[in-house]
Scaffold this active site. Structure first.
Site, PDB file in Angstrom:
ATOM      1  N   ILE A 160      32.747  11.415  80.512  1.00  0.00           N
ATOM      2  CA  ILE A 160      32.718  10.320  79.458  1.00  0.00           C
ATOM      3  C   ILE A 160      31.043  10.589  78.808  1.00  0.00           C
ATOM      4  O   ILE A 160      30.282  10.816  79.537  1.00  0.00           O
ATOM      5  CB  ILE A 160      32.903   8.951  79.831  1.00  0.00           C
ATOM      6  N   SER A 161      31.107  10.171  77.477  1.00  0.00           N
ATOM      7  CA  SER A 161      29.891  10.126  76.687  1.00  0.00           C
ATOM      8  C   SER A 161      29.231  11.793  76.839  1.00  0.00           C
ATOM      9  O   SER A 161      30.054  12.447  76.807  1.00  0.00           O
ATOM     10  CB  SER A 161      29.099   9.010  77.341  1.00  0.00           C
TER      11      SER A 161
END
Length: 435
Positions: free
Chosen positions: A275-276
């Protein structure tokens, strides 16, 4: 908000920036979704509904990181709203002080239950205490004398709570470049058989504990082994000189080595989910390590440098401009630079520091899923990179899911609706791993 539409799926992959909010987005009037208010600068930490604070960075954090953790045992509604009522809007010191106080109260309850032999109560309280200490670390500068002690309290509470799960959540340390990468592993079942495994990777601001609250309960419910860890740049590793570097896959390979050596890991069904910033780290790892059999991204970052260069708030974040920010917002910006080894008075240096943070989609041969919140997907550079990714990914099993605002799933990495996020991720993985 009234439900109006089903989950949206489109036949492209999506990317998201793995930096923090470095801009002040225009605020909606109270009660009005911020997505309906034009903003001059795109803000990856924009909250697309109003939660409580007028400071957009603090409000995003409340809605996504704090309230989003409730469904996974990382917070309790009454504790959250009592705490935020004591916080001065936008003030980093106030935020830290109040969350640490809440953590201490919660930890004390947990230790009382533990001493009296009430394992479930102790586990629940210590889990929340761990997360509340973690919230207290947000926007805390590196020279703050509370930093190491607060991080240790968060980790110790998680370690103690982990022992009270069945199967337990094991704390692990993986040797790497003269230090260790700390993390957690939990079996999908106590039956001793090999199970599907999710290796969870964070981004530019995460600690390993964040990922436990992000998706571990959903992995366990579906019989997946779960693992996460701090990579260089994450947790407190920058204090040891371990900042982000273009070849993130070297550290991730150490985690895969750990998993590959376990008899309870099904080697044919190992997925990496980033994620990110992990939206670039995970596919880069899959490019270089054939032991990874599927990759999930929220969302895909093909090349970080032009993505950062497109962010006016990063390019223009001079010390003079940062001085106009709230302390919560300004400290957060400086700390992201620190995690990349960039001087904290040179936030625009993040653009050059991200040169080489790439992967080659043509060499990612495994099934790939990307998901992104509808609000975040408005960014033109995000869409452009996803078009590149979709065109070049080698495996025909590739998909984008855009999660909608009207289902409360529009923010960066969809932290505010973890049930919906995990539904998308595990339904897709289950299908990809069918034998």
């Amino acid at each position: 908000m009234k439900h109006r539409s089903p989950l949206k799926a489109r036949a492209v992959l999506s990317a998201c920036v793995f930096a923090c909010c470095l801009s002040g987005a225009a605020l909606a009037e109270e009660g009005t979704p911020a997505a309906q208010t034009p903003a001059k600068e795109f803000d990856m930490h924009a909250p697309y509904v109003r939660y409580h604070f007028t400071d957009t960075d603090m409000d995003f954090t409340l809605g996504s990181m704090v309230l989003g953790a409730i469904s996974n045992g990382g917070a309790e509604t009454g504790e959250v709203f009592y705490t935020v009522a004591q916080i001065k809007d936008g003030d980093a010191a106030s935020w830290q002080e109040q969350w640490i106080k809440t953590a201490e109260r919660t930890e004390a309850r947990g230790r009382t239950s533990l001493a009296e032999g009430h394992a479930v109560s102790a586990r629940e309280q210590l889990l929340r205490a761990s997360n509340y200490y973690r919230f207290g670390l947000l926007a805390m500068m590196t020279d703050d004398p509370r930093l190491r002690a607060t991080a240790a309290k968060s980790r110790n509470a998680m370690k103690e709570a982990g022992k009270l799960f069945d199967p337990p959540l094991e704390y692990v340390e993986i040797p790497f470049e003269g230090t260790v990468l700390p993390g957690y592993f939990r079996k999908g079942s106590a039956d001793g058989k090999p199970h599907k495994t999710l290796l969870m990777l964070g981004g530019g601001e995460t600690f390993a504990e964040d990922l436990v609250f992000y998706i571990m309960p959903q992995a366990a419910e579906r019989g997946y082994n779960f693992m996460t860890l701090d990579l260089p740049g994450q947790g407190l590793l920058p204090l040891e000189g371990k900042t982000f570097r273009p070849e993130m896959y070297h550290a991730i390979q150490k985690a895969v080595d750990f998993l590959a050596a376990r008899k309870d890991v099904d080697k044919s069904r190992l997925a990496a989910f980033g994620i990110s910033g992990g939206g670039g780290f995970a596919p880069q790892a899959a490019e270089h390590d054939p032991r990874i059999k599927a990759v999930v991204m929220s969302s895909c970052v093909v090349d970080a440098e032009p993505l950062f260069a497109s962010m006016t708030p990063v390019v223009t974040a001079t010390p003079e401009k940062i001085a106009t920010f709230s302390s919560f917002h300004g400290n957060t910006a400086k700390l992201v630079a620190w995690r990349w080894g960039v001087p904290m008075d040179n936030v625009p240096g993040l653009v050059a520091a991200n040169k080489g943070f790439t992967f080659d989609p043509t060499k990612v041969t495994v099934p790939a899923l990307s998901l992104v919140g509808e609000g975040e997907y408005q960014n033109a550079e995000t869409k452009r990179q996803q078009a590149v990714c979709l065109e070049k990914l080698a495996n025909p099993n590739k998909k984008l899911v855009v999660t909608p605002l009207d289902e409360g799933a529009s923010n960066h990495v969809i932290m505010e609706n973890r049930a919906l996020m995990s539904q998308v991720v595990f339904d897709w993985l289950d299908d990809a791993f069918k034998k």
